[in-house]
Design an enzyme around this catalytic site. Sequence first.
Site, PDB file in Angstrom:
ATOM      1  N   GLU A 264       9.973  -3.907   2.068  1.00  0.00           N
ATOM      2  CA  GLU A 264       9.578  -4.785   0.958  1.00  0.00           C
ATOM      3  C   GLU A 264      10.616  -4.760  -0.159  1.00  0.00           C
ATOM      4  O   GLU A 264      11.085  -3.697  -0.562  1.00  0.00           O
ATOM      5  CB  GLU A 264       8.224  -4.336   0.390  1.00  0.00           C
ATOM      6  CG  GLU A 264       7.073  -4.397   1.393  1.00  0.00           C
ATOM      7  CD  GLU A 264       6.650  -5.819   1.737  1.00  0.00           C
ATOM      8  OE1 GLU A 264       7.122  -6.763   1.065  1.00  0.00           O
ATOM      9  OE2 GLU A 264       5.845  -5.975   2.679  1.00  0.00           O
TER      10      GLU A 264
ATOM     11  N   HIS B 233       6.140  -2.212   5.305  1.00  0.00           N
ATOM     12  CA  HIS B 233       4.927  -2.594   6.031  1.00  0.00           C
ATOM     13  C   HIS B 233       5.214  -2.573   7.541  1.00  0.00           C
ATOM     14  O   HIS B 233       6.301  -2.961   7.971  1.00  0.00           O
ATOM     15  CB  HIS B 233       4.485  -4.006   5.631  1.00  0.00           C
ATOM     16  CG  HIS B 233       3.442  -4.032   4.561  1.00  0.00           C
ATOM     17  ND1 HIS B 233       3.611  -4.680   3.359  1.00  0.00           N
ATOM     18  CD2 HIS B 233       2.187  -3.483   4.510  1.00  0.00           C
ATOM     19  CE1 HIS B 233       2.517  -4.536   2.622  1.00  0.00           C
ATOM     20  NE2 HIS B 233       1.645  -3.809   3.288  1.00  0.00           N
TER      21      HIS B 233
ATOM     22  N   CYS C 273      -1.268  -1.413  -0.918  1.00  0.00           N
ATOM     23  CA  CYS C 273       0.146  -1.150  -0.593  1.00  0.00           C
ATOM     24  C   CYS C 273       1.062  -1.579  -1.733  1.00  0.00           C
ATOM     25  O   CYS C 273       1.965  -0.840  -2.129  1.00  0.00           O
ATOM     26  CB  CYS C 273       0.551  -1.862   0.695  1.00  0.00           C
ATOM     27  SG  CYS C 273      -0.161  -1.077   2.152  1.00  0.00           S
TER      28      CYS C 273
HETATM   29  N1  PCA Z   1      -2.232  -1.600   4.222  1.00  0.00           N
HETATM   30  C1  PCA Z   1      -2.901  -2.175   3.062  1.00  0.00           C
HETATM   31  C2  PCA Z   1      -3.390  -0.999   2.280  1.00  0.00           C
HETATM   32  C3  PCA Z   1      -3.276   0.189   3.164  1.00  0.00           C
HETATM   33  C4  PCA Z   1      -2.471  -0.270   4.315  1.00  0.00           C
HETATM   34  O1  PCA Z   1      -2.063   0.433   5.231  1.00  0.00           O
HETATM   35  C5  PCA Z   1      -2.029  -3.150   2.293  1.00  0.00           C
HETATM   36  O2  PCA Z   1      -1.155  -3.798   2.890  1.00  0.00           O
HETATM   37  O3  PCA Z   1      -2.214  -3.282   1.081  1.00  0.00           O
END
Ligand code: PCA
Length: 217
Positions: free
Chosen positions: A78, A165, A141
């Site tokens: 990200e 991610h 996240c």
């Molecule tokens: N993904 C979520 C929160 C925890 C996770 O593993 C997100 O993308 O916000």
Amino acid sequence: MKLLFTGFAPFGGDQVNPSWEAVSLLPERIGDIEIARRQMPVEYDRVGELLREAIAQEQPDAVLCIGQAGGRACLTPEMVAINLNDASIPDNAGVSHAGEPICADGPAAYFATVPVKAIAEEMRRAGVPASVSYTAGTYVCNNIMYHLLRVLEQEYPQVRGGFIHVPFECGQVLERATMPSLPLPLIAAGLEAAARVTAEYLESGKQDAAGAAGYTH
Ligand code: PCA
């Protein structure tokens, strides 16, 4: 050189979270990089403080927080975290947010300070599908990424931080096979690639395209 990885607990009805599963698969050392790891709860109100504690305990040179983005087809480092909590589902503590700032007196956004573009390239070189993402969403996240970059800027300006991610792992989509997924060992290989290139950039003082544009502190 020491890197701290975090992954999240399961949420939203899933039994596992591939972010934590993949972080768990990482070895104790990657070359001369020592790996520390923590699991984080999917809770807006706890992640900031838990992360601050983990950084204080481990004193890492860089921190990479990892989370699941079900529906994405590849690993996505990200670029940016925004100052907004705004999600249709509650967190694991039952807390919901609809359009509130994470930090009332904080800036609108923080850019990652790890070499985001180089990480995506190194992942692909390692055979792991990856592309840079310009939104970490507005759920927990994005929240942990914002807290991470804020605490590093304020208290540990020499420490680099980023967020990656990861897609569902194959076992999560057996009953929903139209959803994209990757094997867990491949996701872990992508995280190893991220660790290697982050350490390399730290050691050499190199910056990638994002850093060169002045996005890093
Ligand atoms: N993904 C979520 C929160 C925890 C996770 O593993 C997100 O993308 O916000």
